[in-house]
Design an enzyme around this catalytic site. Sequence first.
Site, mmCIF file in Angstrom:
data_model
loop_
_atom_site.group_PDB
_atom_site.id
_atom_site.type_symbol
_atom_site.label_atom_id
_atom_site.label_comp_id
_atom_site.label_asym_id
_atom_site.label_seq_id
_atom_site.Cartn_x
_atom_site.Cartn_y
_atom_site.Cartn_z
ATOM 1 N N GLY A 9 -77.559 -0.300 -73.457
ATOM 2 C CA GLY A 9 -78.190 -1.506 -73.110
ATOM 3 C C GLY A 9 -77.163 -2.149 -71.992
ATOM 4 O O GLY A 9 -75.751 -1.654 -71.764
ATOM 5 N N LYS B 274 -69.266 -1.397 -76.244
ATOM 6 C CA LYS B 274 -69.295 -2.378 -75.109
ATOM 7 C C LYS B 274 -68.179 -2.461 -74.164
ATOM 8 O O LYS B 274 -66.921 -2.755 -74.591
ATOM 9 C CB LYS B 274 -69.863 -3.908 -75.883
ATOM 10 N N ASP C 91 -75.456 -17.899 -78.450
ATOM 11 C CA ASP C 91 -76.404 -17.294 -77.809
ATOM 12 C C ASP C 91 -77.167 -16.442 -78.889
ATOM 13 O O ASP C 91 -77.432 -15.044 -78.685
ATOM 14 C CB ASP C 91 -75.703 -15.914 -76.828
#
Length: 872
Positions: A574, A594, A691
Amino acid sequence: MENLNKLLLLACATFSVISLVKSQNQEGFISLDCGLPSNESPYIEPLTNLTYISDVNFIRGGRTGNIENNSETDFISKPYKVLRYFPEGTRNCYNLSVKQGTKYLIRTFFLYGNYDGLNTSPRFDLFLGPNIWTSIDVLIPGLGDGVIEEIIHVTRSNILDICLVKTGTSTPMISAIELRPLRYDTYTARTGSLKKIVHFDFTNQRKEIRYPEDVYDRIWMPYSQPEWTQINTTRNVSGFSDGYNPPQDVIKTAAIPTNVSEPLEFIWNSESSDDQTYAYLYFAEIQKLKTNETREFKIVANGRLDYTNYIPTKFEAETLINPAPLKCEGGLCRVQLSKTPRSTLPPLMNAIEIFSVIQFPQSETYTDDVIAIKNIQSTYQLSRISGQWQGDPCVPKQFSWIGVSCNVIDISTPPRIIALDLSSSGLSGIIPPSIQNLTLLRELDLSNNNLTGEVPEFLAKIKSLLVIRLRGNNLRGSVPQALQDREKNDGLKLFVDPNIKRHGQHQPRSWVVALVASISCVAVTIIVLVLIFIFRRRKSSTRKVIRPSLEMKNRRFKYSEVKEMTNNFQVVLGKGGFGVVYHGFLNNEQVAVKVLSQSSTQGYKEFKTEVELLLRVHHVNLVSLVGYCDEGNDLALIYEFMENGNLKEHLSGKRGGSVLNWSSRLKIAIESALGIEYLHIGCNPPMVHRDVKSTNILLGLRFEAKLADFGLSRSFLVGSQTHVTTNIAGTLGYLDPEYYQKNWLTEKSDVYSFGIVLLEIITGQPVIEQSRDTSYIVEWAKSMLANGDIESIMDPNLHQDYDTSSSWKALELAMLCINPSSTQRPNMTRVAHELNECLEIYNLSKGRSQDENSSKSTGHSVTSISDIPSAR
Ligand SMILES: *[C@@H]1O[C@H](CO)[C@@H](O)[C@H](O)[C@H]1NC(C)=O
Ligand SMILES: *[C@@H]1O[C@H](CO)[C@@H](O)[C@H](O)[C@H]1NC(C)=O
Ligand SMILES: *[C@@H]1O[C@H](CO)[C@@H](O)[C@H](O)[C@H]1NC(C)=O
Ligand SMILES: *[C@@H]1O[C@H](CO)[C@@H](O)[C@H](O)[C@H]1NC(C)=O
Ligand SMILES: *[C@@H]1O[C@H](CO)[C@@H](O)[C@H](O)[C@H]1NC(C)=O
Ligand SMILES: *[C@@H]1O[C@H](CO)[C@@H](O)[C@H](O)[C@H]1NC(C)=O
Ligand SMILES: *[C@@H]1O[C@H](CO)[C@@H](O)[C@H](O)[C@H]1NC(C)=O
Ligand SMILES: *[C@@H]1O[C@H](CO)[C@@H](O)[C@H](O)[C@H]1NC(C)=O
Ligand SMILES: *[C@@H]1O[C@H](CO)[C@@H](O)[C@H](O)[C@H]1NC(C)=O
């Protein structure tokens, strides 16, 4: 070999009395002589020079007994002559003060000695904290025989509970408990602790060796085989740098095969063929070799070759260890040493130790909770229930303390105390401040006691409290303002006697308060701004000082390793605001990597601090960080891999296949709420996620939910509870409206975002959808609610398989979370609590409808998250 754990405790023949070795100090040793009268404590046991003390200060119950006196037992050394037995209570626990994170040799002795004249053989269970250690069976009632259980274990807190648990009719008993600290880098299993099978000294001397010859007080038993010949030396053997320090008397003797062309073989049984075994082989060349002589041999353990040509070092001790645990097929383990062709001398071995791995998987209750509840216990000297208040307060569940309720998520998460019911317990005195250290307490019931003093203000500090019951006491004064605020803002329910008044019940000056409050708000804002300015400047100058902890070093990876891990960044999982996420493997485990883009707003500056913070945050509902890479401009974070992607994919049907049913959705909501709750009140310093959104809620193999990307969260200033941020983070649609207006960030901002997620879960609607009449989900839900039609709001993919009252309750909760005014929003504890109720309501209704319609029932549990029905 079967009776290895049974040991003659006869003293005369056993302990060596060679006192060449200086008496070592006993620092950190704990030597409890169970059942010893306190007026005889302490005493020095003459054969070992160990100081034993009575156990009375470490145990609450039990009675003392003496083993039978006769000519055989005359020789038993003093610590094992008395014992403590436990006719009352199912679980009786010793609580020992230890040092957290210390590797200990823990030894318990059980010598029955017919103390009760019944000639039975007691059977019972032994627990280490919340975990079963072993079942004790003092099989042979013959005098002189006893059982020793010994493990090597790293303590998890400053308290070590050793508990005896009654399992049948016989009475648990114990003779002695011994704890010896070891060097941390010795006896290391890959997982778990080590249970002793043997410490064998290969000698034909019939003597046991322990302290003071052995600095760690291991008890070495003499061992020989008919086909072996013993050799020995009078020269000292050196070389103890590895920390295993075998005693001179152990290492100075060795066994060789009598027939020099035969191998030296040592065979033992493991309890089961699944047992993981560790063997520690001790070698030293103790013969003076002539120039034409060599001793060289190969070492084969369980069919696996460990060394092809090992040569023992001359008069220097060496310990060989199998780095990975051995598995013994058919339960038979074997170490074989055979001389190599060029060797002129037979193989030799001086000593061996064998352990099997023992797991203690259940976490102990959160230490601060344990300390707090023990404080409360001692404050009130809770005699009525003290029999039950022993050992770990929460686990195992069947022994949890009466009146204490706990949140036990899974075995690897320390349980937390969430409710305390001490009603009608005859308490007097004030309400003790240690209660405030039960930081996840939801319900407190102290009603119907004889408590005095005022309603303490500190109760308001327990953020998670939902209900406080204080009726039926002799309290005076009024309800503190802080508690009244909590009643107003968080819906805290406080029950007090009518004589306790609330301020402001007749207070006309509320506008003054409001004015003062708003003025002070401005002042606070300015102060906070100034502080932040100072703080930032200070931070930039001290940043270089931050040193990575040891833990961090181990989890730091090179960029080349990251590249290898991800197979050169092959599979993209992603893309996020801060970089691309790749799939990878680390030690055969899947990971998500990541890679932070260099333009990411977060940037390098905060990276390290952030990583250090993240590595310390652990919760079952938070995706855990397993490592990071920080090499020049290449920054990467390595997370645990979540098999089932994110919640949004499952709601939007992108993932294909199945649609989440109502109970699965509620479970995911509950688990995510618990993750956020942990960030807000469970970790130190507290954090705001910043978030929360459905793409940041990841689902594991069994659809367990974990929150991701809380790397964005920065610890906020403790105390002021607010934090002014310069750049707005977060995602459109999920953002707290107050955050836009005031640039204020509180934990209530996360509550707002969570409310949006909850709406998505309930409605299956996208957060922002231009094609809808009202594009924003909040406005859309409001307009639908105005019609009062639940069906039109609920996700059609649920096919009406939900319970109306459960879904209404969830919807009301979502609307409460997205209240424009942050003070009106509930806290996450309340959110999790209410969601739990939604699930209970649904399960009840489901249970009812299944009863009514049992032909439809398929018999599987409704709450099981794994039974996700497939879309038809
Ligand atoms: C015990 O200590 C005494 C006095 O310090 C000493 O004489 C004796 O030899 C010691 N015994 C052992 C077994 O070390
Ligand atoms: C252990 O229990 C004793 C006896 O009840 C008590 O006095 C002591 O404070 C306890 N110690 C710890 C570390 O809890
Ligand atoms: C055993 O011996 C101890 C001490 O020598 C004594 O106190 C005890 O009464 C004796 N017990 C019996 C059963 O003779
Ligand atoms: C050493 O070996 C000799 C010869 O076998 C034996 O007589 C003696 O007892 C042994 N000594 C020790 C301490 O094992
Ligand atoms: C062995 O070591 C002990 C203690 O360090 C010492 O007293 C003794 O003299 C040494 N013996 C020999 C033979 O070197
Ligand atoms: C020693 O072992 C070898 C090989 O197993 C065997 O052939 C020999 O007969 C043995 N010697 C004695 C004296 O037993
Ligand atoms: C080693 O040399 C000695 C004489 O120094 C001799 O007696 C012995 O047999 C030799 N041993 C071997 C194995 O060759
Ligand atoms: C609460 O816990 C902290 C840290 O463990 C301790 O310093 C403090 O004294 C405790 N407070 C009370 C009231 O027990
Ligand atoms: C309650 O406490 C008060 C003051 O300490 C005492 O006078 C009274 O007898 C107590 N009542 C009960 C029921 O214990």
